[in-house]
Design a protein around this motif. Structure first.
Motif, PDB file in Angstrom:
ATOM      1  N   ARG A 255      -7.307  -4.782   5.515  1.00 19.98           N
ATOM      2  CA  ARG A 255      -7.641  -4.417   4.134  1.00 19.98           C
ATOM      3  C   ARG A 255      -9.133  -4.625   3.848  1.00 19.98           C
ATOM      4  NH1 ARG A 255      -2.334  -6.675   0.814  1.00 19.98           N
ATOM      5  NH2 ARG A 255      -1.076  -4.808   1.125  1.00 19.98           N
ATOM      6  N   ILE A 256      -9.688  -5.699   4.376  1.00 17.46           N
ATOM      7  CA  ILE A 256     -11.127  -5.915   4.196  1.00 17.46           C
ATOM      8  C   ILE A 256     -11.904  -4.758   4.816  1.00 17.46           C
ATOM      9  CG2 ILE A 256     -13.073  -7.382   4.871  1.00 17.46           C
ATOM     10  CD1 ILE A 256     -11.155  -9.774   4.722  1.00 17.46           C
ATOM     11  N   LYS A 257     -11.486  -4.352   6.006  1.00 16.26           N
ATOM     12  CA  LYS A 257     -12.149  -3.235   6.680  1.00 16.26           C
ATOM     13  C   LYS A 257     -12.028  -1.956   5.852  1.00 16.26           C
ATOM     14  CE  LYS A 257     -12.266  -0.729  11.090  1.00 16.26           C
ATOM     15  NZ  LYS A 257     -11.662  -0.634  12.459  1.00 16.26           N
ATOM     16  N   ALA A 258     -10.843  -1.729   5.271  1.00 15.73           N
ATOM     17  CA  ALA A 258     -10.627  -0.529   4.465  1.00 15.73           C
ATOM     18  C   ALA A 258     -11.432  -0.566   3.174  1.00 15.73           C
ATOM     19  CB  ALA A 258      -9.133  -0.374   4.156  1.00 15.73           C
TER      20      ALA A 258
ATOM     21  N   LEU B 158     -30.986 -13.944  -4.724  1.00 14.08           N
ATOM     22  CA  LEU B 158     -31.639 -12.981  -3.840  1.00 14.08           C
ATOM     23  C   LEU B 158     -30.626 -12.054  -3.175  1.00 14.08           C
ATOM     24  CD1 LEU B 158     -34.323 -15.281  -2.151  1.00 14.08           C
ATOM     25  CD2 LEU B 158     -34.652 -13.624  -4.017  1.00 14.08           C
ATOM     26  N   VAL B 159     -29.459 -12.587  -2.830  1.00 17.52           N
ATOM     27  CA  VAL B 159     -28.430 -11.747  -2.214  1.00 17.52           C
ATOM     28  C   VAL B 159     -27.806 -10.803  -3.240  1.00 17.52           C
ATOM     29  CG1 VAL B 159     -26.214 -11.773  -0.991  1.00 17.52           C
ATOM     30  CG2 VAL B 159     -27.950 -13.470  -0.439  1.00 17.52           C
ATOM     31  N   LEU B 160     -27.726 -11.231  -4.504  1.00 19.16           N
ATOM     32  CA  LEU B 160     -27.111 -10.411  -5.556  1.00 19.16           C
ATOM     33  C   LEU B 160     -27.977  -9.222  -5.958  1.00 19.16           C
ATOM     34  CD1 LEU B 160     -24.870 -10.054  -7.776  1.00 19.16           C
ATOM     35  CD2 LEU B 160     -26.318 -11.475  -9.242  1.00 19.16           C
ATOM     36  N   LEU B 161     -29.280  -9.379  -5.943  1.00 22.57           N
ATOM     37  CA  LEU B 161     -30.173  -8.369  -6.515  1.00 22.57           C
ATOM     38  C   LEU B 161     -29.930  -6.954  -5.984  1.00 22.57           C
ATOM     39  CD1 LEU B 161     -33.546 -10.336  -6.802  1.00 22.57           C
ATOM     40  CD2 LEU B 161     -31.977  -9.662  -8.641  1.00 22.57           C
ATOM     41  N   PRO B 162     -29.743  -6.729  -4.680  1.00 24.41           N
ATOM     42  CA  PRO B 162     -29.539  -5.342  -4.216  1.00 24.41           C
ATOM     43  C   PRO B 162     -28.122  -4.811  -4.387  1.00 24.41           C
ATOM     44  CG  PRO B 162     -29.603  -6.825  -2.342  1.00 24.41           C
ATOM     45  CD  PRO B 162     -29.902  -7.667  -3.551  1.00 24.41           C
ATOM     46  N   VAL B 163     -27.198  -5.630  -4.879  1.00 21.45           N
ATOM     47  CA  VAL B 163     -25.796  -5.206  -4.989  1.00 21.45           C
ATOM     48  C   VAL B 163     -25.641  -4.215  -6.136  1.00 21.45           C
ATOM     49  CG1 VAL B 163     -23.438  -5.953  -5.450  1.00 21.45           C
ATOM     50  CG2 VAL B 163     -24.924  -7.331  -3.986  1.00 21.45           C
ATOM     51  N   LYS B 164     -24.986  -3.097  -5.862  1.00 15.62           N
ATOM     52  CA  LYS B 164     -24.673  -2.115  -6.889  1.00 15.62           C
ATOM     53  C   LYS B 164     -23.217  -2.296  -7.304  1.00 15.62           C
ATOM     54  CE  LYS B 164     -27.901   1.317  -5.003  1.00 15.62           C
ATOM     55  NZ  LYS B 164     -28.030   2.671  -4.415  1.00 15.62           N
ATOM     56  N   ALA B 165     -22.950  -2.079  -8.572  1.00 14.04           N
ATOM     57  CA  ALA B 165     -21.593  -2.277  -9.084  1.00 14.04           C
ATOM     58  C   ALA B 165     -20.895  -0.945  -9.290  1.00 14.04           C
ATOM     59  CB  ALA B 165     -21.640  -3.031 -10.409  1.00 14.04           C
ATOM     60  N   PRO B 166     -19.898  -0.606  -8.462  1.00 16.75           N
ATOM     61  CA  PRO B 166     -19.090   0.588  -8.728  1.00 16.75           C
ATOM     62  C   PRO B 166     -18.203   0.358  -9.941  1.00 16.75           C
ATOM     63  CG  PRO B 166     -18.150  -0.656  -6.930  1.00 16.75           C
ATOM     64  CD  PRO B 166     -19.436  -1.346  -7.296  1.00 16.75           C
ATOM     65  N   GLU B 167     -17.644   1.424 -10.507  1.00 14.24           N
ATOM     66  CA  GLU B 167     -16.783   1.256 -11.676  1.00 14.24           C
ATOM     67  C   GLU B 167     -15.604   0.354 -11.359  1.00 14.24           C
ATOM     68  OE1 GLU B 167     -15.489   4.537 -13.970  1.00 14.24           O
ATOM     69  OE2 GLU B 167     -17.433   5.520 -13.947  1.00 14.24           O
ATOM     70  N   ARG B 168     -14.964   0.630 -10.257  1.00 16.51           N
ATOM     71  CA  ARG B 168     -13.887  -0.228  -9.789  1.00 16.51           C
ATOM     72  C   ARG B 168     -13.619   0.128  -8.343  1.00 16.51           C
ATOM     73  NH1 ARG B 168     -11.558   3.289 -13.244  1.00 16.51           N
ATOM     74  NH2 ARG B 168     -11.749   1.731 -14.862  1.00 16.51           N
ATOM     75  N   ALA B 169     -13.053  -0.804  -7.623  1.00 20.66           N
ATOM     76  CA  ALA B 169     -12.755  -0.544  -6.225  1.00 20.66           C
ATOM     77  C   ALA B 169     -11.535   0.360  -6.102  1.00 20.66           C
ATOM     78  CB  ALA B 169     -12.487  -1.851  -5.489  1.00 20.66           C
ATOM     79  N   PRO B 170     -11.580   1.365  -5.240  1.00 20.44           N
ATOM     80  CA  PRO B 170     -10.373   2.169  -4.983  1.00 20.44           C
ATOM     81  C   PRO B 170      -9.376   1.356  -4.183  1.00 20.44           C
ATOM     82  CG  PRO B 170     -12.089   2.760  -3.447  1.00 20.44           C
ATOM     83  CD  PRO B 170     -12.711   1.781  -4.413  1.00 20.44           C
ATOM     84  N   ILE B 171      -8.138   1.757  -4.273  1.00 20.00           N
ATOM     85  CA  ILE B 171      -7.157   1.127  -3.399  1.00 20.00           C
ATOM     86  C   ILE B 171      -7.523   1.483  -1.966  1.00 20.00           C
ATOM     87  CG2 ILE B 171      -4.757   1.219  -2.608  1.00 20.00           C
ATOM     88  CD1 ILE B 171      -3.879   1.467  -5.434  1.00 20.00           C
ATOM     89  N   ALA B 172      -7.673   0.483  -1.162  1.00 24.36           N
ATOM     90  CA  ALA B 172      -8.073   0.697   0.234  1.00 24.36           C
ATOM     91  C   ALA B 172      -6.820   0.824   1.082  1.00 24.36           C
ATOM     92  CB  ALA B 172      -8.941  -0.446   0.709  1.00 24.36           C
TER      93      ALA B 172
ATOM     94  N   SER C 149      -0.026   7.995   1.606  1.00 21.71           N
ATOM     95  CA  SER C 149      -1.401   8.429   1.526  1.00 21.71           C
ATOM     96  C   SER C 149      -2.042   8.358   2.886  1.00 21.71           C
ATOM     97  CB  SER C 149      -2.192   7.549   0.547  1.00 21.71           C
ATOM     98  OG  SER C 149      -1.588   7.575  -0.714  1.00 21.71           O
ATOM     99  N   ALA C 150      -3.037   9.171   3.080  1.00 24.61           N
ATOM    100  CA  ALA C 150      -3.781   9.153   4.333  1.00 24.61           C
ATOM    101  C   ALA C 150      -4.576   7.878   4.431  1.00 24.61           C
ATOM    102  CB  ALA C 150      -4.711  10.363   4.400  1.00 24.61           C
ATOM    103  N   PRO C 151      -4.742   7.361   5.644  1.00 27.45           N
ATOM    104  CA  PRO C 151      -5.533   6.153   5.806  1.00 27.45           C
ATOM    105  C   PRO C 151      -6.937   6.337   5.256  1.00 27.45           C
ATOM    106  CG  PRO C 151      -4.307   6.634   7.825  1.00 27.45           C
ATOM    107  CD  PRO C 151      -4.123   7.795   6.922  1.00 27.45           C
ATOM    108  N   GLY C 152      -7.378   5.362   4.509  1.00 25.31           N
ATOM    109  CA  GLY C 152      -8.729   5.417   3.955  1.00 25.31           C
ATOM    110  C   GLY C 152      -8.825   6.211   2.677  1.00 25.31           C
TER     111      GLY C 152
ATOM    112  N   MET D  92       0.822  -1.184   0.000  1.00 23.79           N
ATOM    113  CA  MET D  92       0.000   0.000   0.000  1.00 23.79           C
ATOM    114  C   MET D  92       0.865   1.246   0.000  1.00 23.79           C
ATOM    115  SD  MET D  92      -2.650  -1.370  -0.291  1.00 23.79           S
ATOM    116  CE  MET D  92      -4.275  -1.638   0.220  1.00 23.79           C
ATOM    117  N   ASN D  93       0.320   2.356  -0.430  1.00 25.55           N
ATOM    118  CA  ASN D  93       1.043   3.616  -0.480  1.00 25.55           C
ATOM    119  C   ASN D  93       1.065   4.245   0.905  1.00 25.55           C
ATOM    120  OD1 ASN D  93       2.090   6.114  -0.954  1.00 25.55           O
ATOM    121  ND2 ASN D  93       0.766   6.589  -2.706  1.00 25.55           N
ATOM    122  N   SER D  94       2.184   4.156   1.589  1.00 21.84           N
ATOM    123  CA  SER D  94       2.262   4.645   2.954  1.00 21.84           C
ATOM    124  C   SER D  94       2.192   6.142   3.046  1.00 21.84           C
ATOM    125  CB  SER D  94       3.555   4.134   3.601  1.00 21.84           C
ATOM    126  OG  SER D  94       4.674   4.574   2.865  1.00 21.84           O
TER     127      SER D  94
END
Length: 466
Positions: free
Chosen positions: A248-251, A447-461, A5-8, A1-3
């Protein structure tokens, strides 16, 4: 990770953006692994060797199917525990290609060892153990292989490249199954490998499958470059790697929660997709009375249909998006699977025609094949779109883990439904009700997939230093 950068902080860079695409040769070399992997997926775990393991020679379809389902559930737990850390460490250590090769070799060796599974009940545990352990290493290899998708594609063609890979896998399955049929199951000429004494012909299928996978896994190891080394996770101990993973999961959840939601949704429906292939040949033989040669003929036609579905799904993926493709595929799977369960192996009239049980499986089984490919391909492309730069392996490790964290669901429900049905239905008819367990998992995933929204791509967390 890029140290620095600010956390988050959000840095929307991904391997797809950072990369420059690839040559057609690299795409072909990458897809060659999918082609070769069909020897394990189609021949060993779906249409030939697991059908052999669940035959009367090993104690009967119902009991042997339950043992196989239990072994695969244990394998799923091991994958869930280890996959994300192995992906994380191969990313950071610049060893994605190395570990793809090591794990592929392990699969080939375990597959070859199935030659020693003789047709006696006392060899059942050895057989299911080798298949289950092969599944573990196959998933570890798949983490690194899937992460390479971003290296051999661009944002504009990622769906097509992913679909091409899945299509290559299905077509490879066709060729491998044809060879198995002509050399071992219904040999076109006499040779020592055609002998059925102690099931030598079927045991030699394992040796053939190991060589097939090994040969076609090699091109990607030469054509696609290794990822750069970042070093952080590679220098960490195992416990520290898990601590970094949880941070990382939390971020990721803080910056792109729908990435986590998709991982959870896909975990459920992919377990159902895997079960369709794992237990498809077993159901064809045990419930619908297909001989092994008939199972292989069905597999050949099924792989043709699945390849067409995967390629079409790849084009649709780039046009309408992966979620629409996945949703439509799951609906199609539920309709086809429910028809197989409801109609069973009896004779009946439908649409003004007389249908036999084998016709039911041919028609609706091929519909299942048509929809499995697009769902699998678009799920992989979906996640590759989300992968932050330099973290594809870890994210696909999470993909494997979330899938395998619930991978006990379909095998367990398949086994449970058989167990519950056994005292309630005529002897030999309980296996059919295992289909119900698979359909429940697919419905839950939808049923679990239906409410999921797709962002363009995940940011680096970016995570804070420990």
């Amino acid at each position: 990770m890029n140290s620095a950068s600010a956390p988050g902080a959000m840095q929307p860079a991904s391997d797809l953006v950072a990369g420059t695409g690839s040559s057609k040769g690299q795409v072909l070399a990458w897809a060659s692994w999918d082609w070769g992997s069909a020897a394990f997926n189609a021949v060993m775990t779906t249409f030939v060797f697991t059908v052999y393991l669940t035959s009367n020679a090993f104690g009967g379809e119902d009991s042997a199917s339950a043992v196989l389902g239990g072994a695969l559930a244990v394998a799923g737990f091991a994958i869930a525990l280890l996959a994300p850390v192995t992906g994380q460490r191969s990313d950071a250590g610049g060893r994605r290609k190395l570990w793809l090769g090591v794990n592929s070799a392990a699969v080939a060796i375990l597959t070859a060892l199935c030659f020693f599974v003789f047709p006696h009940p006392e060899f059942l545990l050895l057989g299911v153990s080798l298949i289950a352990l092969g599944n573990v290493f196959f998933e570890f290899a798949g983490v690194n292989y899937n992460a390479m998708l971003a290296q051999v594609s661009t944002p504009r063609n990622i769906g097509k490249v992913s679909g091409f890979g899945w299509g290559a896998g299905y077509l490879g399955g066709i060729v491998a199954l044809l060879i198995v049929l002509q050399l071992f199951v219904q040999p076109a000429f006499e040779w020592f490998g055609a002998s059925t004494q102690d099931s030598l012909n079927i045991r030699l299928v394992a040796v053939f499958s190991a060589l097939w996978f090994l040969v076609f896994a090699l091109p990607v190891l030469f054509a696609v470059p290794e990822v750069p080394r970042s070093g952080q996770a590679a220098r960490l101990g195992l416990a520290a790697s898990y601590r970094l993973l949880f941070r990382r999961i939390k971020a990721i959840y803080a910056t792109s929660p729908h990435t986590i939601y998709f991982l959870l949704a896909s975990a459920v429906f992919r377990d159902g997709l895997a079960a369709v292939f794992t237990f498809g040949g077993i159901i064809a033989a045990g419930t619908f009375g297909f001989a092994l040669s008939q199972v292989i003929f069905f597999a050949i036609f099924g792989n043709v249909v699945a390849a067409v579905g995967a390629v079409i799904g790849g084009f649709l993926d780039d046009k309408v998006g992966p979620k629409a493709v996945i949703t439509g595929s799951l609906v199609g799977l539920l309709i086809a699977g429910t028809a197989i369960l409801a109609l069973g192996n009896g004779n009946y009239s439908l649409f003004g025609m007389e249908w036999a049980g084998s016709t039911t499986f041919w028609v609706f089984g091929l519909f299942l094949c048509l929809f499995v490919g697009p769902a699998q391909s678009s799920s992989r492309a979906y996640l590759a779109r989300l992968a932050p730069h330099g973290e594809s392996g870890e994210l696909f490790g999470l993909y494997a883990t979330t899938g395998r964290a619930v991978s006990f669901l379909a095998p367990a429900l398949f086994t449970l439904c058989i167990t519950v049905a056994t005292p309630l239905v005529p002897a030999g008819q309980a296996q059919r009700w295992g289909i119900l367990g698979i359909m429940v998992v697919l419905l839950a995933g939808l049923l679990v997939l239906l409410p999921v929204k797709a962002p363009e791509r995940a940011p680096i967390a970016v995570v804070p230093a420990s």
